[in-house]
Design a protein around this motif. Structure first.
Motif, PDB file in Angstrom:
ATOM      1  N   LEU A 132      24.741  45.659  28.325  1.00  0.00           N
ATOM      2  CA  LEU A 132      24.763  47.045  29.351  1.00  0.00           C
ATOM      3  C   LEU A 132      24.553  46.508  30.843  1.00  0.00           C
ATOM      4  O   LEU A 132      23.756  45.575  30.957  1.00  0.00           O
ATOM      5  CB  LEU A 132      23.663  48.015  28.839  1.00  0.00           C
ATOM      6  CG  LEU A 132      23.734  48.741  27.693  1.00  0.00           C
ATOM      7  CD1 LEU A 132      22.731  48.270  26.666  1.00  0.00           C
ATOM      8  CD2 LEU A 132      23.827  50.096  27.809  1.00  0.00           C
ATOM      9  N   THR A 133      25.347  47.173  31.763  1.00  0.00           N
ATOM     10  CA  THR A 133      24.842  47.079  33.064  1.00  0.00           C
ATOM     11  C   THR A 133      24.355  48.473  33.663  1.00  0.00           C
ATOM     12  O   THR A 133      24.666  49.295  32.834  1.00  0.00           O
ATOM     13  CB  THR A 133      26.083  46.545  33.654  1.00  0.00           C
ATOM     14  OG1 THR A 133      27.261  47.528  33.722  1.00  0.00           O
ATOM     15  CG2 THR A 133      26.440  45.175  33.181  1.00  0.00           C
ATOM     16  N   GLU A 134      24.495  48.881  34.869  1.00  0.00           N
ATOM     17  CA  GLU A 134      24.154  49.855  35.290  1.00  0.00           C
ATOM     18  C   GLU A 134      25.139  51.042  34.962  1.00  0.00           C
ATOM     19  O   GLU A 134      24.882  52.034  34.925  1.00  0.00           O
ATOM     20  CB  GLU A 134      23.965  49.939  36.880  1.00  0.00           C
ATOM     21  CG  GLU A 134      22.898  49.453  37.486  1.00  0.00           C
ATOM     22  CD  GLU A 134      22.847  47.836  37.610  1.00  0.00           C
ATOM     23  OE1 GLU A 134      23.819  47.192  37.212  1.00  0.00           O
ATOM     24  OE2 GLU A 134      21.906  47.191  38.637  1.00  0.00           O
ATOM     25  N   ASP A 135      26.295  50.360  34.916  1.00  0.00           N
ATOM     26  CA  ASP A 135      27.297  51.710  34.519  1.00  0.00           C
ATOM     27  C   ASP A 135      28.315  51.360  33.476  1.00  0.00           C
ATOM     28  O   ASP A 135      29.254  51.853  33.249  1.00  0.00           O
ATOM     29  CB  ASP A 135      28.238  51.767  35.787  1.00  0.00           C
ATOM     30  CG  ASP A 135      28.543  50.616  36.596  1.00  0.00           C
ATOM     31  OD1 ASP A 135      28.587  49.581  35.808  1.00  0.00           O
ATOM     32  OD2 ASP A 135      28.801  50.291  37.704  1.00  0.00           O
ATOM     33  N   SER A 136      28.102  50.054  32.583  1.00  0.00           N
ATOM     34  CA  SER A 136      28.936  49.717  31.577  1.00  0.00           C
ATOM     35  C   SER A 136      28.274  49.450  30.253  1.00  0.00           C
ATOM     36  O   SER A 136      26.863  49.119  30.351  1.00  0.00           O
ATOM     37  CB  SER A 136      29.667  48.518  31.833  1.00  0.00           C
ATOM     38  OG  SER A 136      28.873  47.696  31.732  1.00  0.00           O
ATOM     39  N   ALA A 137      28.767  49.654  29.189  1.00  0.00           N
ATOM     40  CA  ALA A 137      28.082  49.112  27.859  1.00  0.00           C
ATOM     41  C   ALA A 137      29.228  48.828  26.977  1.00  0.00           C
ATOM     42  O   ALA A 137      30.291  49.579  26.734  1.00  0.00           O
ATOM     43  CB  ALA A 137      27.344  50.374  27.038  1.00  0.00           C
ATOM     44  N   ARG A 138      29.205  47.760  26.366  1.00  0.00           N
ATOM     45  CA  ARG A 138      30.175  47.300  25.285  1.00  0.00           C
ATOM     46  C   ARG A 138      29.466  46.308  24.263  1.00  0.00           C
ATOM     47  O   ARG A 138      28.499  45.609  24.439  1.00  0.00           O
ATOM     48  CB  ARG A 138      31.361  46.535  25.927  1.00  0.00           C
ATOM     49  CG  ARG A 138      31.086  45.321  26.355  1.00  0.00           C
ATOM     50  CD  ARG A 138      32.161  44.698  26.982  1.00  0.00           C
ATOM     51  NE  ARG A 138      32.033  43.351  27.450  1.00  0.00           N
ATOM     52  CZ  ARG A 138      32.849  42.278  26.885  1.00  0.00           C
ATOM     53  NH1 ARG A 138      33.920  42.334  26.098  1.00  0.00           N
ATOM     54  NH2 ARG A 138      32.326  41.221  27.160  1.00  0.00           N
ATOM     55  N   ILE A 139      29.871  46.640  23.059  1.00  0.00           N
ATOM     56  CA  ILE A 139      29.470  45.614  22.001  1.00  0.00           C
ATOM     57  C   ILE A 139      30.059  44.288  22.018  1.00  0.00           C
ATOM     58  O   ILE A 139      31.549  44.263  22.193  1.00  0.00           O
ATOM     59  CB  ILE A 139      29.844  46.337  20.675  1.00  0.00           C
ATOM     60  CG1 ILE A 139      29.048  47.648  20.584  1.00  0.00           C
ATOM     61  CG2 ILE A 139      29.619  45.196  19.457  1.00  0.00           C
ATOM     62  CD1 ILE A 139      29.189  48.270  19.195  1.00  0.00           C
ATOM     63  N   ASN A 140      29.338  43.456  22.123  1.00  0.00           N
ATOM     64  CA  ASN A 140      30.184  41.941  22.214  1.00  0.00           C
ATOM     65  C   ASN A 140      29.280  40.890  21.505  1.00  0.00           C
ATOM     66  O   ASN A 140      28.151  40.538  21.886  1.00  0.00           O
ATOM     67  CB  ASN A 140      29.913  41.825  23.849  1.00  0.00           C
ATOM     68  CG  ASN A 140      30.509  40.312  24.254  1.00  0.00           C
ATOM     69  OD1 ASN A 140      31.285  39.715  23.580  1.00  0.00           O
ATOM     70  ND2 ASN A 140      30.151  39.923  25.339  1.00  0.00           N
ATOM     71  N   GLY A 141      29.882  40.499  20.432  1.00  0.00           N
ATOM     72  CA  GLY A 141      29.379  39.318  19.808  1.00  0.00           C
ATOM     73  C   GLY A 141      28.194  39.839  18.778  1.00  0.00           C
ATOM     74  O   GLY A 141      27.984  41.014  18.565  1.00  0.00           O
ATOM     75  N   SER A 142      27.744  39.067  18.048  1.00  0.00           N
ATOM     76  CA  SER A 142      26.737  39.215  16.888  1.00  0.00           C
ATOM     77  C   SER A 142      25.736  38.032  17.064  1.00  0.00           C
ATOM     78  O   SER A 142      26.057  36.864  17.211  1.00  0.00           O
ATOM     79  CB  SER A 142      27.303  39.791  15.815  1.00  0.00           C
ATOM     80  OG  SER A 142      28.147  38.753  15.071  1.00  0.00           O
ATOM     81  N   VAL A 143      24.514  38.364  16.046  1.00  0.00           N
ATOM     82  CA  VAL A 143      23.760  37.178  16.101  1.00  0.00           C
ATOM     83  C   VAL A 143      23.407  37.333  14.309  1.00  0.00           C
ATOM     84  O   VAL A 143      23.748  38.303  13.850  1.00  0.00           O
ATOM     85  CB  VAL A 143      22.359  37.344  16.854  1.00  0.00           C
ATOM     86  CG1 VAL A 143      22.656  37.498  18.345  1.00  0.00           C
ATOM     87  CG2 VAL A 143      21.516  38.536  16.443  1.00  0.00           C
ATOM     88  N   THR A 144      22.702  36.300  13.868  1.00  0.00           N
ATOM     89  CA  THR A 144      22.164  36.359  12.672  1.00  0.00           C
ATOM     90  C   THR A 144      21.481  37.458  12.219  1.00  0.00           C
ATOM     91  O   THR A 144      20.523  38.069  13.099  1.00  0.00           O
ATOM     92  CB  THR A 144      21.421  35.031  12.330  1.00  0.00           C
ATOM     93  OG1 THR A 144      22.037  33.866  12.533  1.00  0.00           O
ATOM     94  CG2 THR A 144      21.011  35.002  10.911  1.00  0.00           C
ATOM     95  N   ALA A 145      21.688  38.091  11.353  1.00  0.00           N
ATOM     96  CA  ALA A 145      20.771  39.365  10.914  1.00  0.00           C
ATOM     97  C   ALA A 145      21.080  39.680   9.301  1.00  0.00           C
ATOM     98  O   ALA A 145      21.995  38.906   8.728  1.00  0.00           O
ATOM     99  CB  ALA A 145      21.156  40.760  11.658  1.00  0.00           C
ATOM    100  N   GLY A 146      19.973  40.079   8.741  1.00  0.00           N
ATOM    101  CA  GLY A 146      20.261  40.460   7.460  1.00  0.00           C
ATOM    102  C   GLY A 146      18.936  40.640   6.615  1.00  0.00           C
ATOM    103  O   GLY A 146      18.058  41.198   7.205  1.00  0.00           O
ATOM    104  N   LYS A 147      19.015  40.491   5.337  1.00  0.00           N
ATOM    105  CA  LYS A 147      17.900  40.892   4.416  1.00  0.00           C
ATOM    106  C   LYS A 147      17.120  39.655   3.954  1.00  0.00           C
ATOM    107  O   LYS A 147      17.873  38.776   3.581  1.00  0.00           O
ATOM    108  CB  LYS A 147      18.079  41.639   3.173  1.00  0.00           C
ATOM    109  CG  LYS A 147      19.100  42.870   3.520  1.00  0.00           C
ATOM    110  CD  LYS A 147      19.465  43.248   2.077  1.00  0.00           C
ATOM    111  CE  LYS A 147      20.457  44.517   1.946  1.00  0.00           C
ATOM    112  NZ  LYS A 147      20.666  45.464   3.038  1.00  0.00           N
ATOM    113  N   VAL A 148      15.736  39.686   4.044  1.00  0.00           N
ATOM    114  CA  VAL A 148      14.933  38.481   3.250  1.00  0.00           C
ATOM    115  C   VAL A 148      14.226  39.210   2.464  1.00  0.00           C
ATOM    116  O   VAL A 148      13.502  40.045   2.654  1.00  0.00           O
ATOM    117  CB  VAL A 148      14.281  37.782   4.549  1.00  0.00           C
ATOM    118  CG1 VAL A 148      13.221  36.671   3.836  1.00  0.00           C
ATOM    119  CG2 VAL A 148      14.915  37.083   5.469  1.00  0.00           C
TER     120      VAL A 148
END
Lengths: 555, 555
Positions: free
Chosen positions: A424-440
């Motif tokens: 996010l910036t002051e006037d924009s938002a976008r989904i960009n990429g991903s990181v490791t996530a999941g269940k342990v």
């Protein structure tokens, strides 16, 4: 070349598209902090698993950036994974008094309370976490001392509701700080992240106080013991039981480990109040007449090892259910628990108890906001962007639709998934990429050592059991010198299936003979030929597929 | 000595204190007949079990007395166990046309339809079964052609409601024959046995027709494909989908084996009517525009292998869910299925479908009578004695309370259990003794060959997996000549647990050394010493309890 503009990154590592293990990372430049860190219940196919915690690889990899962890309230799905995470991550944890009191007890159980820096905050406090200012806002939920957050970032303010409902008449303390939320809304909020749990419910969620009124009616008419099961963490509910007990002159006894633990913390910190001498030990209940007693217990979800389930089945050491006992289950079934609760209710009825449970009276209200409350919060905040949080995909989707109907353009609404990064910036938002996530997966002392193959094997074993075939072969000659011996578990009674066992031996021998032309020490080929032959034979004969384990010993 | 007075015996062998496997025996002197013979779903702890059927030992032992089997309607929990029972029991089966049509299909699947004597009856027919006259009374339920029974016995009339609701505007045929029930009531009824399934619901159950009105509204506004999931047996529901499709000019395709089977029977017998050319093959759907299509499918309970679940997960061969598809789940969750349904709903939403499910619209009504309907039936029948049937203990208990409030003395109400015998004369009723009754588990081709030990082992294996330890010992010397070899499944990844495996081998060796003083060929002592040592070690180390299988081979 213009310098690349810095962006606020928000990364949910849990609680999106799923119920439980809520955790969200906020990151800007060299600063990062975490909101909540909870557990989830294992799903039906996670056989033998005790708990599920979020994969926090992304956080531990960025250890030096992490300025702290902020917790919104003391429920398991918001604090339960902290004891696992804080073993490796030495950062301060901020929360209100009751929230940290409950957390501290947990850390003690894990033996790490000494090493953790817990910092108590009050509603309206603002803390600095690097470039972030985090403001705690009084909220109402099914646990005392819950807060929403206003996160002031270099690109604007983010409001995160935490879990909430709008209760104008809470049991203790003040209602949700709607005035502050409205003020923030007027100043301009970049992003609202709002609880989606009850988005499918129209109207308003009733006040916790309505339950107290029902308790009073029930207590007024009760002539024998009253046994009330509820969530241990619902201190307000327990306070209302206490209030009704005071009014109708009954003593209180408490049953179940988690209920005793929470009550202790809540009483020490002043969140649960009862007159001197009112609380009696469970061992003392026989000294009081039935009409002077209330027993508060765990087990409102029918959990098989809980105090209430043991009372119902006659296995409880301290409490025997007798005809005339009045049992109140002051909770709704968490999806998946309907059958265990039903079993407990049946058992209690069989013992002659009267049972008041779901839908028979107003003995429970939810802790989460219904549609009209969600609309109210949205309308006060008037954010530029919206992310529905805490819920399965259908909840997130319906919350998105609801906000869309209130006038938010679809392109400003983001349905996230765990590990996805929104910038996010002051006037924009976008989904960009991903990181490791999941269940342990947590199983006994093991954290993360049970994975898909182990679970697949447990599933397989649970359905049709197994057959072990052992053969000892002379290495030099390839001759069978002992066996085949057959051991079977979870498949058929061996004693009643002697013919089948003989057949299995015979098929094993035939399979071995077939291999004679092959290299005599190629055990793995021999095993797979035995396995295939037996699999086909057993399925043909029984339409079952036990796990088949051929073992060849060489002497 | 006065001749002992003969008594009517009624013996429920299923469906009492449980949901499903409904079956009741009526016996008088040398005559006996059976009402219904259904299956139950396996409970959560019956791992790997496909079906549960009643133990009918009492019936087969009295084979020569059995005059016939009467079935009230075609649901699985009323006819599903007949293919298993009728293999040994050659007696006529009486039922209405659709009921026997559905049964016949089942018998064909089991390859025994040729050997069974099916006799079609109509409502108002009376058949003679020895000293019993059984009268079929038109009823209404969530399947067409259901009946209640008036059983005229030497000691008086017993009315058995079967499963029912009071629908004044059924989709086809006439409403329940309340006039005949009132007439019976006026003449005097000894005993009423009445459906308890919905006794917890106040008020009246809505008419099936209300669902059709909702369908019309939904169809009117739909612009793309409509996919409707419901119970295959609910022919009236399917007829209403067809009616809406006719009105809005859509073709019908049918998906899912049981849906196709039931539709075939219902169409052949005239219970499901659609215009020529309306039904298209599922392979043909791509030839029609989306707005001209309705797909009726199985999977309303989210069953993982059902057509709808496969569509939702993208595994269906014929139907791909695409954005804009409207999916209607026209059913309530059967307790225990909430999570599987939720998963399907989430998957459908993720694929961009719109999903209409429980509580969002009037897209489902129950087939069972609510409290006011139960009161009406009771008030018409005015029986001398009362037995609540079809329900868990809590349902039976609450139905008993309800009838008690209507004026029936408690001592005339009997909460039965399976296997319990109630004996009736013209003016008395008492529970006296019991017969063999219980659950027979069906697993693959095995009927009754899986019992408690096998289930206990499956449960154990499902939680923590197993470890097999194999040692080959020279018989003469007692020396270990091969092994210990360790095989583990469902416990830990062996590759990632090499240290643990080495420890297990070492502990096994130590345990064997400890036994050296014992008789060298006492394998069973040796095994149990190994097992104990490993159990303690593994629990200490992992807090898990895998099944431990030591195997000693002698050469």
């Amino acid at each position: 070349m213009a310098k690349k503009k810095k962006k606020l990154k928000i990364i949910p590592l849990g609680g999106m598209g799923e119920i439980g293990k809520n955790i969200t990372v906020f990151e800007y430049d060299e600063d990062m902090f975490v909101v909540d860190c909870g557990v989830a219940f294992p799903e039906d196919d996670m056989l033998g698993i005790d708990l599920v915690i979020p994969d926090v690889t992304y956080i531990t990899k960025n250890y030096e950036k992490v300025r702290g962890i902020v917790v919104t309230h003391g429920h398991e799905d918001h604090i339960g994974a902290l004891p696992y995470i804080l073993k490796d991550l030495k950062v301060p944890v901020y929360g209100t008094r009751l929230t940290l009191g409950l957390l501290e007890q947990k850390l003690e159980e894990h033996g790490i309370s000494k090493n953790v820096d817990l910092r108590v905050v009050k509603p309206s406090d603002v803390i600095n976490l690097g470039c972030f200012k985090v403001e705690f806002i009084r909220s109402t939920h099914s646990i005392a001392d819950s807060v929403a957050l206003a996160i002031h970032t270099p690109v604007g303010t983010v409001v995160h509701t935490g879990d909430f409902k709008i209760d104008y008449t809470p049991i203790e303390g003040q209602p949700m700080d709607l005035a502050r939320l409205a003020e923030l809304g007027n100043k301009g909020v970049l992003l609202l992240m709002s609880d989606s749990t009850n988005v499918e419910r129209p109207g308003y969620t009733m006040s916790e106080r309505t339950v107290g009124e029902t308790f009073e009616e029930i207590f007024m008419n009760a002539r024998k013991r009253i046994i009330i099961a509820t969530f241990a963490s619902n201190v307000h509910r327990i306070q209302q039981v206490v209030n009704a007990a005071i009014k109708f002159n009954r003593k209180i006894a408490i049953c179940g480990r988690s209920m005793i633990n929470v009550a202790k913390v809540a009483m020490n910190l002043g969140y649960l109040n009862m007159p001197e001498g009112m609380l009696i030990d469970i061992d003392q209940i026989s000294k009081y007449p039935d009409e002077r007693l209330v027993i508060i217990t765990t087990g409102s979800q029918g959990e098989p090892m809980s105090a209430l389930a043991r009372m119902a089945s006659g296995d409880h050491k301290k409490v025997d259910i007798v005809p005339g006992d009045l049992v109140i289950i002051s909770a709704s079934p968490i999806p998946g628990n309907e059958k265990t609760i039903s079993k407990v209710v049946n058992d209690l009825f069989r013992k002659g108890a009267e049972v008041i449970y779901e839908s028979l009276a107003d003995i429970h209200v939810s802790g989460h906001a219904s549609q009209e409350e969600l609309k109210l919060i949205y309308s006060l905040i008037k954010p530029k962007f919206f992310i529905p949080v805490h819920g399965e995909f259908r909840h997130l989707k319906r919350h998105a639709n609801l906000v869309n109907e209130l006038g938010m353009p679809s392109e400003n609404i983001f349905i996230m998934d765990i590990g996805k990064v929104i910038e996010l910036t002051e006037d924009s938002a976008r989904i960009n990429g991903s990181v490791t996530a999941g269940k342990v997966l947590v199983d006994g002392l093991g954290v993360g050592d049970v994975g898909n193959i182990v679970l697949r094997d447990r599933k397989h074993l649970s359905q049709d059991g197994l057959i072990v075939i052992v053969i000892t072969i002379e290495g030099d000659t390839g001759n069978v010198v002992a066996g085949p011996d057959i051991i079977s578990r979870g498949f058929v009674y061996v004693r009643e299936s002697e013919d089948l066992i003989e057949e299995i031996k015979e098929i094993t021998r035939q399979a071995l003979q077939k291999c004679e032309n092959k290299r005599k020490n190629d055990w793995s080929t021999k095993k797979s030929i035995i396995r295939d032959a037996l699999r086909d034979y057993l399925y043909e004969k029984t339409k079952r597929r036990p796990m088949i384990l051929p073992i060849i010993m060489e002497v």
